[in-house]
Design an enzyme around this catalytic site. Sequence first.
Site, PDB file in Angstrom:
ATOM      1  N   ASN A   9       0.767  -1.189   0.100  1.00  0.00           N
ATOM      2  CA  ASN A   9      -0.115  -0.058   0.008  1.00  0.00           C
ATOM      3  C   ASN A   9       1.028   1.096   0.017  1.00  0.00           C
ATOM      4  O   ASN A   9       1.400   1.367   1.014  1.00  0.00           O
ATOM      5  CB  ASN A   9      -0.946  -0.054   1.357  1.00  0.00           C
ATOM      6  CG  ASN A   9      -1.746   1.404   1.439  1.00  0.00           C
ATOM      7  OD1 ASN A   9      -1.674   2.118   0.533  1.00  0.00           O
ATOM      8  ND2 ASN A   9      -2.283   1.507   2.560  1.00  0.00           N
ATOM      9  N   LYS A  11       0.159   4.336  -0.186  1.00  0.00           N
ATOM     10  CA  LYS A  11      -0.420   5.472   0.408  1.00  0.00           C
ATOM     11  C   LYS A  11      -0.413   6.732  -0.692  1.00  0.00           C
ATOM     12  O   LYS A  11      -0.335   6.609  -1.924  1.00  0.00           O
ATOM     13  CB  LYS A  11      -0.136   5.654   1.654  1.00  0.00           C
ATOM     14  CG  LYS A  11      -0.164   4.237   2.645  1.00  0.00           C
ATOM     15  CD  LYS A  11       0.057   4.667   4.090  1.00  0.00           C
ATOM     16  CE  LYS A  11      -0.034   3.225   4.920  1.00  0.00           C
ATOM     17  NZ  LYS A  11       0.214   3.273   6.300  1.00  0.00           N
ATOM     18  N   HIS A  95      -9.298   0.838   4.848  1.00  0.00           N
ATOM     19  CA  HIS A  95      -7.932   1.063   5.644  1.00  0.00           C
ATOM     20  C   HIS A  95      -8.112   1.801   6.863  1.00  0.00           C
ATOM     21  O   HIS A  95      -9.237   2.719   6.904  1.00  0.00           O
ATOM     22  CB  HIS A  95      -6.973   1.543   4.722  1.00  0.00           C
ATOM     23  CG  HIS A  95      -5.822   1.736   5.342  1.00  0.00           C
ATOM     24  ND1 HIS A  95      -5.156   2.608   6.274  1.00  0.00           N
ATOM     25  CD2 HIS A  95      -4.526   0.626   4.919  1.00  0.00           C
ATOM     26  CE1 HIS A  95      -3.957   2.188   6.448  1.00  0.00           C
ATOM     27  NE2 HIS A  95      -3.374   1.032   5.986  1.00  0.00           N
ATOM     28  N   GLU A  97      -6.701   4.332   7.952  1.00  0.00           N
ATOM     29  CA  GLU A  97      -6.344   5.731   7.674  1.00  0.00           C
ATOM     30  C   GLU A  97      -7.844   6.301   7.158  1.00  0.00           C
ATOM     31  O   GLU A  97      -8.051   7.522   7.299  1.00  0.00           O
ATOM     32  CB  GLU A  97      -5.201   6.056   6.882  1.00  0.00           C
ATOM     33  CG  GLU A  97      -4.143   5.737   7.583  1.00  0.00           C
ATOM     34  CD  GLU A  97      -3.034   5.351   6.962  1.00  0.00           C
ATOM     35  OE1 GLU A  97      -2.966   5.227   5.706  1.00  0.00           O
ATOM     36  OE2 GLU A  97      -1.925   4.711   7.329  1.00  0.00           O
ATOM     37  N   GLU A 167      -5.281  -5.478  10.247  1.00  0.00           N
ATOM     38  CA  GLU A 167      -4.350  -4.679  10.678  1.00  0.00           C
ATOM     39  C   GLU A 167      -4.785  -3.914  12.074  1.00  0.00           C
ATOM     40  O   GLU A 167      -5.554  -3.039  12.183  1.00  0.00           O
ATOM     41  CB  GLU A 167      -4.279  -3.621   9.534  1.00  0.00           C
ATOM     42  CG  GLU A 167      -4.124  -4.154   8.225  1.00  0.00           C
ATOM     43  CD  GLU A 167      -3.550  -2.870   7.250  1.00  0.00           C
ATOM     44  OE1 GLU A 167      -2.348  -3.127   6.799  1.00  0.00           O
ATOM     45  OE2 GLU A 167      -4.033  -2.122   7.137  1.00  0.00           O
ATOM     46  N   GLY A 173       2.297   1.869  10.956  1.00  0.00           N
ATOM     47  CA  GLY A 173       3.297   3.088  10.852  1.00  0.00           C
ATOM     48  C   GLY A 173       3.840   3.458  12.045  1.00  0.00           C
ATOM     49  O   GLY A 173       4.506   4.540  12.340  1.00  0.00           O
ATOM     50  N   SER A 213       3.551  -2.417  10.349  1.00  0.00           N
ATOM     51  CA  SER A 213       4.846  -2.435  10.557  1.00  0.00           C
ATOM     52  C   SER A 213       5.460  -3.819  10.305  1.00  0.00           C
ATOM     53  O   SER A 213       6.629  -4.101  10.935  1.00  0.00           O
ATOM     54  CB  SER A 213       5.030  -2.178  12.078  1.00  0.00           C
ATOM     55  OG  SER A 213       4.698  -0.836  12.244  1.00  0.00           O
TER      56      SER A 213
HETATM   57  C1  PEP Z   1      -0.720  -0.345   6.149  1.00  0.00           C
HETATM   58  O1  PEP Z   1      -0.956   0.841   5.885  1.00  0.00           O
HETATM   59  O2  PEP Z   1      -1.679  -0.897   5.604  1.00  0.00           O
HETATM   60  C2  PEP Z   1       0.483  -0.645   7.042  1.00  0.00           C
HETATM   61  C3  PEP Z   1       0.318  -1.587   7.540  1.00  0.00           C
HETATM   62  O3  PEP Z   1       1.462   0.321   7.075  1.00  0.00           O
HETATM   63  P1  PEP Z   1       2.942   0.098   7.813  1.00  0.00           P
HETATM   64  O4  PEP Z   1       3.269  -1.390   7.086  1.00  0.00           O
HETATM   65  O5  PEP Z   1       3.749   1.067   7.366  1.00  0.00           O
HETATM   66  O6  PEP Z   1       2.668  -0.319   9.177  1.00  0.00           O
END
Ligand code: PEP
Length: 252
Positions: A9, A11, A95, A97, A167, A173, A213
């Site tokens: 992703n 973003k 997601h 976000e 997630e 993040g 992460s």
């Molecule tokens: C994500 O945005 O779906 C995500 C898991 O981000 P990150 O890997 O940066 O934690």
Amino acid sequence: MREIVIAGNWKMNTLPAEGVILARAVADVTAAMTQVLVVICPPATHLKDVVEAVRGTYIGVGGQNVHWEKSGAYTGELSADMLLMIGAKWVIIGHSERRKYFGETDETVNKRAKRALSAGLRPIVCIGETLEERQAGKTFEVLMRQVKIGLDGLVLKGRGGLVIAYEPVWAIGTGVNATPEQAQEAHYFIRGLLKVSYGDEIADQTVIQYGGSVTDANAVELMACPDVDGALVGGASLKADVFGRIVKAGVK
Ligand code: PEP
């Protein structure tokens, strides 16, 4: 054996030329890893360029959102047909976000996923608890609500169909990933919910990715969990070599 899906992703990162370079590099480093379905989700501005850049490779391309209507007065949104017409086959939905900053709810996630499936896009539906919810002992309650409402009335077909990304919001993040035990516990629970609604066969064939992460340093142990069928990767998907090592960890 279940599919393994590793999706990047991106973003709101990369400009078009950078995205094309990254996409080609991802295609190169993952070329031999055909047991894993590799998906990249660039910003909408260069989805088409990225589709062209990976044409003839095994890489799938996805959008980062899709609207539930076919067309209309929905400023800033993308329709399923728009994504399909430029060659996208996947789409991320719900997601955290989107939920946190843009008012996405389980109900809108459900409508978007329904539309994606009926149009022929493979949705990656994101669910997961916040830190407060985990600390309050509400993780399973939250996951149950997100699955119940988010997937309400959807036709799951297991292999080749809807993907769930677990997630935990506190891991996205932050550099703090769920431990393999925490991930496996949540994935096992989610698969159990799918069993109740869709039966053993579909639940067993539905891909449940872990996200939060994921890096090349923790991917092997996370992918080793029996109910972890790949990853949704944010930050680490912006570096082709790191992402390539994460994909390699998915070759079970
Ligand atoms: C994500 O945005 O779906 C995500 C898991 O981000 P990150 O890997 O940066 O934690």
